[in-house]
Design a protein around this motif. Structure first.
Motif, PDB file in Angstrom:
ATOM      1  N   GLY A  82       3.158  13.169 -70.442  1.00  0.00           N
ATOM      2  CA  GLY A  82       2.683  13.440 -69.086  1.00  0.00           C
ATOM      3  C   GLY A  82       3.795  13.989 -68.208  1.00  0.00           C
ATOM      4  N   GLU A  83       4.993  13.430 -68.356  1.00  0.00           N
ATOM      5  CA  GLU A  83       6.139  13.912 -67.593  1.00  0.00           C
ATOM      6  C   GLU A  83       6.516  15.327 -68.008  1.00  0.00           C
ATOM      7  N   VAL A  84       6.367  15.623 -69.307  1.00  0.00           N
ATOM      8  CA  VAL A  84       6.644  16.978 -69.791  1.00  0.00           C
ATOM      9  C   VAL A  84       5.703  17.978 -69.130  1.00  0.00           C
ATOM     10  N   PHE A  85       4.412  17.658 -69.093  1.00  0.00           N
ATOM     11  CA  PHE A  85       3.442  18.578 -68.498  1.00  0.00           C
ATOM     12  C   PHE A  85       3.589  18.650 -66.982  1.00  0.00           C
ATOM     13  N   ARG A  86       4.121  17.618 -66.381  1.00  0.00           N
ATOM     14  CA  ARG A  86       4.404  17.671 -64.947  1.00  0.00           C
ATOM     15  C   ARG A  86       5.548  18.649 -64.665  1.00  0.00           C
ATOM     16  N   ALA A  87       6.519  18.659 -65.586  1.00  0.00           N
ATOM     17  CA  ALA A  87       7.698  19.512 -65.415  1.00  0.00           C
ATOM     18  C   ALA A  87       7.461  20.938 -65.895  1.00  0.00           C
ATOM     19  N   LEU A 136       0.457  13.720 -64.309  1.00  0.00           N
ATOM     20  CA  LEU A 136       0.104  15.129 -64.171  1.00  0.00           C
ATOM     21  C   LEU A 136      -0.015  15.544 -62.708  1.00  0.00           C
ATOM     22  N   ARG A 137       0.237  16.826 -62.466  1.00  0.00           N
ATOM     23  CA  ARG A 137      -0.058  17.446 -61.187  1.00  0.00           C
ATOM     24  C   ARG A 137      -1.343  18.270 -61.347  1.00  0.00           C
ATOM     25  N   PRO A 138      -2.016  18.611 -60.246  1.00  0.00           N
ATOM     26  CA  PRO A 138      -3.237  19.418 -60.368  1.00  0.00           C
ATOM     27  C   PRO A 138      -3.014  20.736 -61.115  1.00  0.00           C
TER      28      PRO A 138
END
Length: 209
Positions: free
Chosen positions: A116-121, A149-151
């Motif tokens: 999740g942090e990877v996809f946020r970054a 996640l962010r939108p």
């Protein structure tokens, strides 16, 4: 039709020497390898340390059956935040990926939160398919993943296979898992995350839509 690539080829990305004029590549873990964890960690670390993103020719990253640790995922996420001064990267290392297959990778709640942090970054505007089946993911882990996640993280994501999680056995547990996933799906929709998500596939072809 994509072609499967050996793990050593990913190191070409780090050096900026990836073969030109290729399209539709499918990077797949070598299941015959006796050093899967080391190789998979090396792959993720190579992506994190590369000065460039994965090339547009790499559309699918198939890591099914491999094993990974948290440290490389932490490095990959940090690389994205560092690149954009803490806000995450709109042109991240994985921005051309259309599918990521993490089936049977032994992913638990902690590892899923790291993803999740990877996809946020690293925003993935083209990804439509994320296979998380046959792992060890609980509702708590799935919730942490969505929270990270962010939108704009995975705006085109359409399907998440989530069937075959270890620890979810029998009709009662499967029904409880299904109900909990439904609630999470509603929460994600309210937060305007994963706007393209059409279904989460659970055991017995049950769909959360």
């Amino acid at each position: 039709m994509g072609r499967e690539c050996r793990f050593w080829e990913i190191y070409m990305v780090r050096r900026g020497r990836f073969p030109p004029r290729l399209a539709g590549l499918n990077f797949k873990v070598d299941l015959l390898s006796s050093t899967q964890t080391k190789e998979l960690d090396g792959l993720i670390t190579a992506i994190a340390e590369s000065k460039k993103r994965l090339p547009s020719s790499v559309e699918t990253l198939d890591l099914s059956g491999g094993c990974m640790r948290e440290e490389p995922l932490i490095s990959l996420a940090f690389a994205g935040f560092f690149r954009r001064g803490g806000s995450g990267s709109s042109d991240g290392k994985l921005s051309h990926l259309k599918a990521l297959i993490l089936s049977g990778c032994g992913i638990d709640d902690s590892l899923l939160a790291r993803w999740g942090e990877v996809f946020r970054a690293h925003v993935c505007p083209k990804m439509t398919f994320l296979n998380l089946s046959r792992n060890r993911i609980s509702i708590a882990g799935l919730s942490a993943f969505f929270d990270a996640l962010r939108p704009e993280s995975l705006p085109a994501l359409m399907s998440i296979p989530l069937y075959g999680q270890k620890g979810v056995n029998g009709n009662k547990q499967e029904n409880q898992f299904y109900t909990a996933v439904q609630k999470l799906r509603n929460k994600v929709r309210f937060q305007q995350k994963l706007p393209g998500l059409k279904d989460i596939v659970l055991n017995g072809d049950r769909l959360v839509q």
